[in-house]
Scaffold this active site. Structure first.
Site, PDB file in Angstrom:
ATOM      1  N   HIS A  51       0.666  -1.269   0.029  1.00 44.71           N
ATOM      2  CA  HIS A  51      -0.073   0.044   0.130  1.00 44.71           C
ATOM      3  C   HIS A  51       0.845   1.284   0.120  1.00 44.71           C
ATOM      4  CE1 HIS A  51      -3.760  -2.269   0.536  1.00 44.71           C
ATOM      5  NE2 HIS A  51      -3.452  -2.793   1.560  1.00 44.71           N
ATOM      6  N   GLU A 109      -6.139 -11.912   7.358  1.00 46.68           N
ATOM      7  CA  GLU A 109      -7.120 -10.477   7.191  1.00 46.68           C
ATOM      8  C   GLU A 109      -8.418 -11.075   6.401  1.00 46.68           C
ATOM      9  OE1 GLU A 109      -4.647  -7.420   5.748  1.00 46.68           O
ATOM     10  OE2 GLU A 109      -3.682  -8.726   4.219  1.00 46.68           O
ATOM     11  N   ASP A 145      -8.381  -5.046   7.383  1.00 40.73           N
ATOM     12  CA  ASP A 145      -9.201  -5.910   6.341  1.00 40.73           C
ATOM     13  C   ASP A 145     -10.185  -6.826   6.931  1.00 40.73           C
ATOM     14  OD1 ASP A 145      -8.545  -4.952   3.519  1.00 40.73           O
ATOM     15  OD2 ASP A 145      -6.335  -5.450   3.994  1.00 40.73           O
TER      16      ASP A 145
HETATM   17  C1  3PY Z   1      -4.770  -4.128   7.719  1.00 37.89           C
HETATM   18  O1  3PY Z   1      -5.108  -3.967   8.852  1.00 37.89           O
HETATM   19  O2  3PY Z   1      -5.719  -4.852   6.871  1.00 37.89           O
HETATM   20  C2  3PY Z   1      -3.231  -4.175   7.365  1.00 37.89           C
HETATM   21  O3  3PY Z   1      -3.057  -4.664   6.362  1.00 37.89           O
HETATM   22  C3  3PY Z   1      -2.312  -3.437   8.243  1.00 37.89           C
HETATM   23  O4  3PY Z   1      -1.599  -2.720   7.386  1.00 37.89           O
HETATM   24 MG    MG Z   2      -4.380  -5.206   5.172  1.00 39.30          MG
END
Ligand code: 3PY
Ligand code: MG
Length: 247
Positions: free
Chosen positions: A39, A140, A166
């Site tokens: 990102h 995530e 996420d």
């Molecule tokens: C998330 O919290 O999804 C992340 O990828 C942290 O950077």
């Molecule tokens: Mg993430």
């Protein structure tokens, strides 16, 4: 199996490609810096300059979150002298096994030999040149939670790392809600620690705020990431500006 009997480590994400910022942050009281190619705003060349800048402080660990799961990309990052790879959006044990194989030479893996930087740069203390790069996988998505046990059992995995934003979106909480107070998130994170302990691997997480960082550490997590350079700079400047106006 890793030795998880250690003081928790605290790190920060790097999203900008300026090597001076990387160098300055490397000399802060952090245990690791994670260059965020997923990102962040860095090009691969800038990431390389940042790795060199971070290396000016011995003993800080250099993590990179790759921009893709491409096995060639993973091999290249190993050759640059990265200590830990943080793979985002991992969902299955097969993906984990393939990524780990890309960091290991045959017969245990498929990495081609070319560790150009690690062959001349002093590695972190107590670490041998041929010690494999650590692989952490990000948990995530709901599929990753369903497969957590099988993911954690993949031989060679160093740790699981929760991506609360996420994961929060996947659970229907939205992007910006604090996660530790949410019952389901807290449950999943406790399951994460218990699973990681059982498999002798590390358990880590991103923490959107200092309150969450401290909650996570109290839960027993091994690594916590405090946020990223841009967010932390902005929060600090805003805090100073507010305090100055109120005095
Ligand atoms: C998330 O919290 O999804 C992340 O990828 C942290 O950077
Ligand atoms: Mg993430």
């Amino acid at each position: 199996m890793n030795n998880v009997d250690h003081a928790p480590s605290v790190g920060c994400f790097l999203t900008t490609g300026d090597s001076l910022i990387a160098e300055r942050l490397a000399h802060c009281e952090l245990d690791y810096l994670c260059i965020d190619l997923q990102h962040g705003f860095l090009t691969e060349s800038e990431a390389r300059y940042c790795i060199q800048a971070i290396s000016t402080r011995p003993n800080i660990r250099i993590w990179v979150r790759p921009s893709s799961k491409s096995l060639d990309h993973i091999g290249r990052l190993c050759d640059w002298g990265v200590h830990t790879l943080l793979l985002p959006m991992i969902e299955t044990p097969d993906e984990v096994a393939a990524a780990i194989a890309a960091t290991r030479y045959p017969p245990s893996g498929s990495r081609s030999f070319g560790p150009i930087r690690p062959s001349f740069v002093k590695p972190v203390a107590n670490e041998l040149l041929d010690r494999p790069v650590q692989v952490f996988v990000m948990i995530e998505t709901l599929a990753a939670i369903d497969n957590l046990e099988e993911i954690a059992a993949v031989p060679g995995l160093s740790g699981i790392y929760f991506g609360p934003t996420d994961l929060g979106i996947a659970m229907g909480y939205g992007a910006r809600d604090p996660f530790a107070s949410k019952t389901r998130m807290a449950e999943v994170m406790r399951l994460g620690i218990e699973t990681a302990r059982r498999h002798g691997i590390f358990c880590a997480s991103h923490a959107p705020t200092p309150t969450e960082a401290s909650t996570i550490l109290k839960m027993g997590f091994d690594h916590v990431t405090l946020g990223n350079d841009l967010v932390i700079f902005a929060a600090t400047i805003n805090d100073l500006a507010r305090k100055s106006r109120s005095e």
